[in-house]
Design an enzyme around this catalytic site. Structure first.
Site: not given
Length: 567
Positions: A241, A278
């Site tokens: 993330d 990401e």
């Protein structure tokens, strides 16, 4: 053996069986004590402060504020001995949130729906974060106790049973992990050592200490966490993330160190392991080999492709969609990966990104919907089914690694809201306002339901009864056919961007993408258009509208229609 890292402590105790036991200091700030029997509940005391859960707790049966429980991973019996892993290349990913994917909201509930995913034709299941969180419901990005598994979902063995079932069904598993911050409740890492910088690392919390004093052991905390999921849980890949929020000024970045460790584990296990970042940076160096100065990750999420597809089919051009409101933007991402490859970004007010020339398309994980792009809209609203016919056709015929979000394959009518269950009053009362402030630049009239209300969570659950409706059945068939066609014709999955040719007509609102001998034709406008192909079309392989037909080698496209034809 109980062990914990507390380098600045003068005294550390472990409590189990109703008694506190002194721990012995050792090298590098580690403390140890005899014991550690499977199933035993225990807590730590640091300089008389506590009780605290173990920073590396494998199980938190009573929630983030309770004691830890010893969990021996070796006691689980696996049935996936024949599993040899799955490569990202040529694959289709399916993202889901365990708590809202089924009415049960558990790993077991996901297992009961695996046949649906197998029939759909996807290759990987990507699971949103499963670390323990405050309360009973959360997206997962407020996780703490990063080595443990949310008990509401089924705990450690529940996750293992899901991974085992996926492998036996031929599905790989990717787990979403969060290393750039920890949640605001139940986070006791700072009581043990210098896990954080003393400045804000991002909107979501303090930066993790990856490069300051004591950071060697902090980095190992995250690296070994990743290796646990891939080794002890047999998971096939990790989605990392918001890596742009990892603050690391050292010569060897955490991501480079992690990719080297994962590569070594992959070699040892004899199966491929995948790291997907990401990132908001549009920086292909994340995927470049370590030997040439890159980080060696396998892939990144690519928001530019999402924005271009979304804007093309919906007409939205506010906020970060502003630069993507033309078919030329869509043509650029389909052939070059990034739209912002050093160009000016009006949303950021500066130039952004760099060229992705030479990067194969499969290294870009792309979507038309995901948890962020739906859940960060105030109404949690999904793309309309009529738009999905076009958007999915282009995505699944693109050179990228496609990712679907749960329910989109039948045009789910349920929203996907942002939801929380904070038990601290200051967090519970202010969560809605915090969200409004976070997204005030995104061009929305922020009228979102209260994230703390249980009804917000319950309304976000998929309604599987929708699959009995004609429209849902038709769209599901379209997705299945697109995925099957992608696997039948190698040119559709060919990742070489320099072999993708796109022409478009801004005035008549149509686009043609060349994929080897195949042509993907999309009409985004409100009027039908005839599209001339050279060489002419031989046959229609797949069409979103029964009115699509061949006319002397040309293709007649009704409004808002897509066809894949062979020339």
């Amino acid at each position: 053996m109980y062990e914990v890292w507390a380098p600045q402590a003068a005294r550390v105790e472990v409590e189990f069986g109703g008694t506190r036991h002194e721990m012995s200091p050792g090298d590098g700030g580690w403390w140890t004590a005899a014991g550690d029997e499977h199933g035993t509940d225990y807590s730590f005391y640091v300089d008389d402060g506590g009780p605290y859960p173990d920073p590396r707790t494998r199980r938190q049966p009573y929630g983030v504020e309770g004691p830890s429980r010893v969990c021996d991973h070796a006691r689980f019996t696996w049935g996936d001995q024949d599993w040899r892993g799955r490569d990202l290349r040529g694959s289709v990913i399916y993202e889901l949130h365990v708590g809202t994917f089924t009415p049960e909201g558990t790993f077991s509930g996901v297992i009961d729906r695996l046949r649906h995913l197998v029939d759909l034709g996807v290759d990987f299941v990507e699971i949103m974060p499963v670390a323990p969180v405050p309360g009973r419901r959360n997206w997962g990005y407020d996780g703490v106790d990063l080595y443990a598994v949310n008990e509401e979902y089924g705990g450690p063995d529940g996750l293992k049973m899901l991974v085992d079932a996926c492998h036996r069904a031929g599905l790989g598993v990717i787990l979403d992990v969060v290393y750039n911050h920890l949640g605001p409740s139940g986070n006791y890492l700072a009581k043990f050592g210098p896990y954080f910088h003393d400045f804000k690392g991002s909107y979501w919390g303090d930066a993790v200490n990856l490069d300051g004093p004591g950071s060697d052991e902090v980095r190992r905390y995250f690296v070994e966490n990743a290796l646990q999921w891939l080794g002890d849980y047999h998971i096939d890949g990790l989605r990392l993330d918001a890596v742009h929020a990892l603050h690391d000024s050292r010569a060897t970045h955490l991501l480079e160190e992690l990719s080297a460790e994962v590569e070594a584990l992959s070699t040892s296990l004899g199966r491929p392991l995948t790291l997907i970042a990401e990132s908001d940076l549009n920086d292909p160096r994340l995927m470049a080999p370590r030997e040439s100065g890159g980080f060696g990750l396998n892939a990144t999420w690519n928001d530019d492709v999402h924005h271009a597809l979304h804007s093309a089919v919906t007409g939205e051009t506010q906020a970060y969609y502003r630069d993507f409101g033309s078919l030329s933007a869509l043509a650029k991402v389909l052939t070059r990966g990034y739209f912002h490859d050093g160009t000016y970004s009006s949303f950021r007010g500066r130039s952004h990104g760099r060229s992705a020339a030479g990067v194969p398309g499969y290294r870009f994980v792309c979507c038309v919907q995901n948890h962020d792009q739906i859940g960060n809209r105030p109404s949690g609203d999904r793309m309309e089914p009529e738009h999905l016919w076009l958007a999915a056709g282009l995505l699944l015929a693109s050179p990228f690694t496609p990712m679907l979000f749960m329910g989109e394959e039948w045009g789910a009518g349920t929203p996907f809201y942002f939801f929380t269950d904070h038990f601290e009053s200051s967090l519970a009362e202010n969560e809605g306002e915090r969200r409004r402030i976070e997204f005030e630049r995104f061009g929305y009239d922020w009228k979102a339901p209260d994230p703390q209300e249980e009804s917000t969570f319950l309304r976000s659950k998929l309604d599987w009864s929708e699959l009995s409706e004609d429209g849902a059945v038709s769209l599901l068939g379209w997705y299945r056919d697109l995925i099957a066609l992608r696997k039948t014709y190698p040119e559709l999955a060919d990742p070489r961007l320099d072999r993708v040719k796109v022409r478009h007509d801004e005035d008549r609102h149509f686009l043609v993408m060349e994929r080897g001998s195949l042509r993907v034709l999309a009409n985004f406008g409100g009027l039908p258009v005839p599209v001339r192909l050279t060489p002419g079309a031989k046959r229609i392989l797949l069409a979103s509208d029964e009115a699509i037909r061949l006319m002397d080698g040309d293709v007649y496209l009704p409004a808002q229609a897509l066809a894949i034809v062979q020339t």
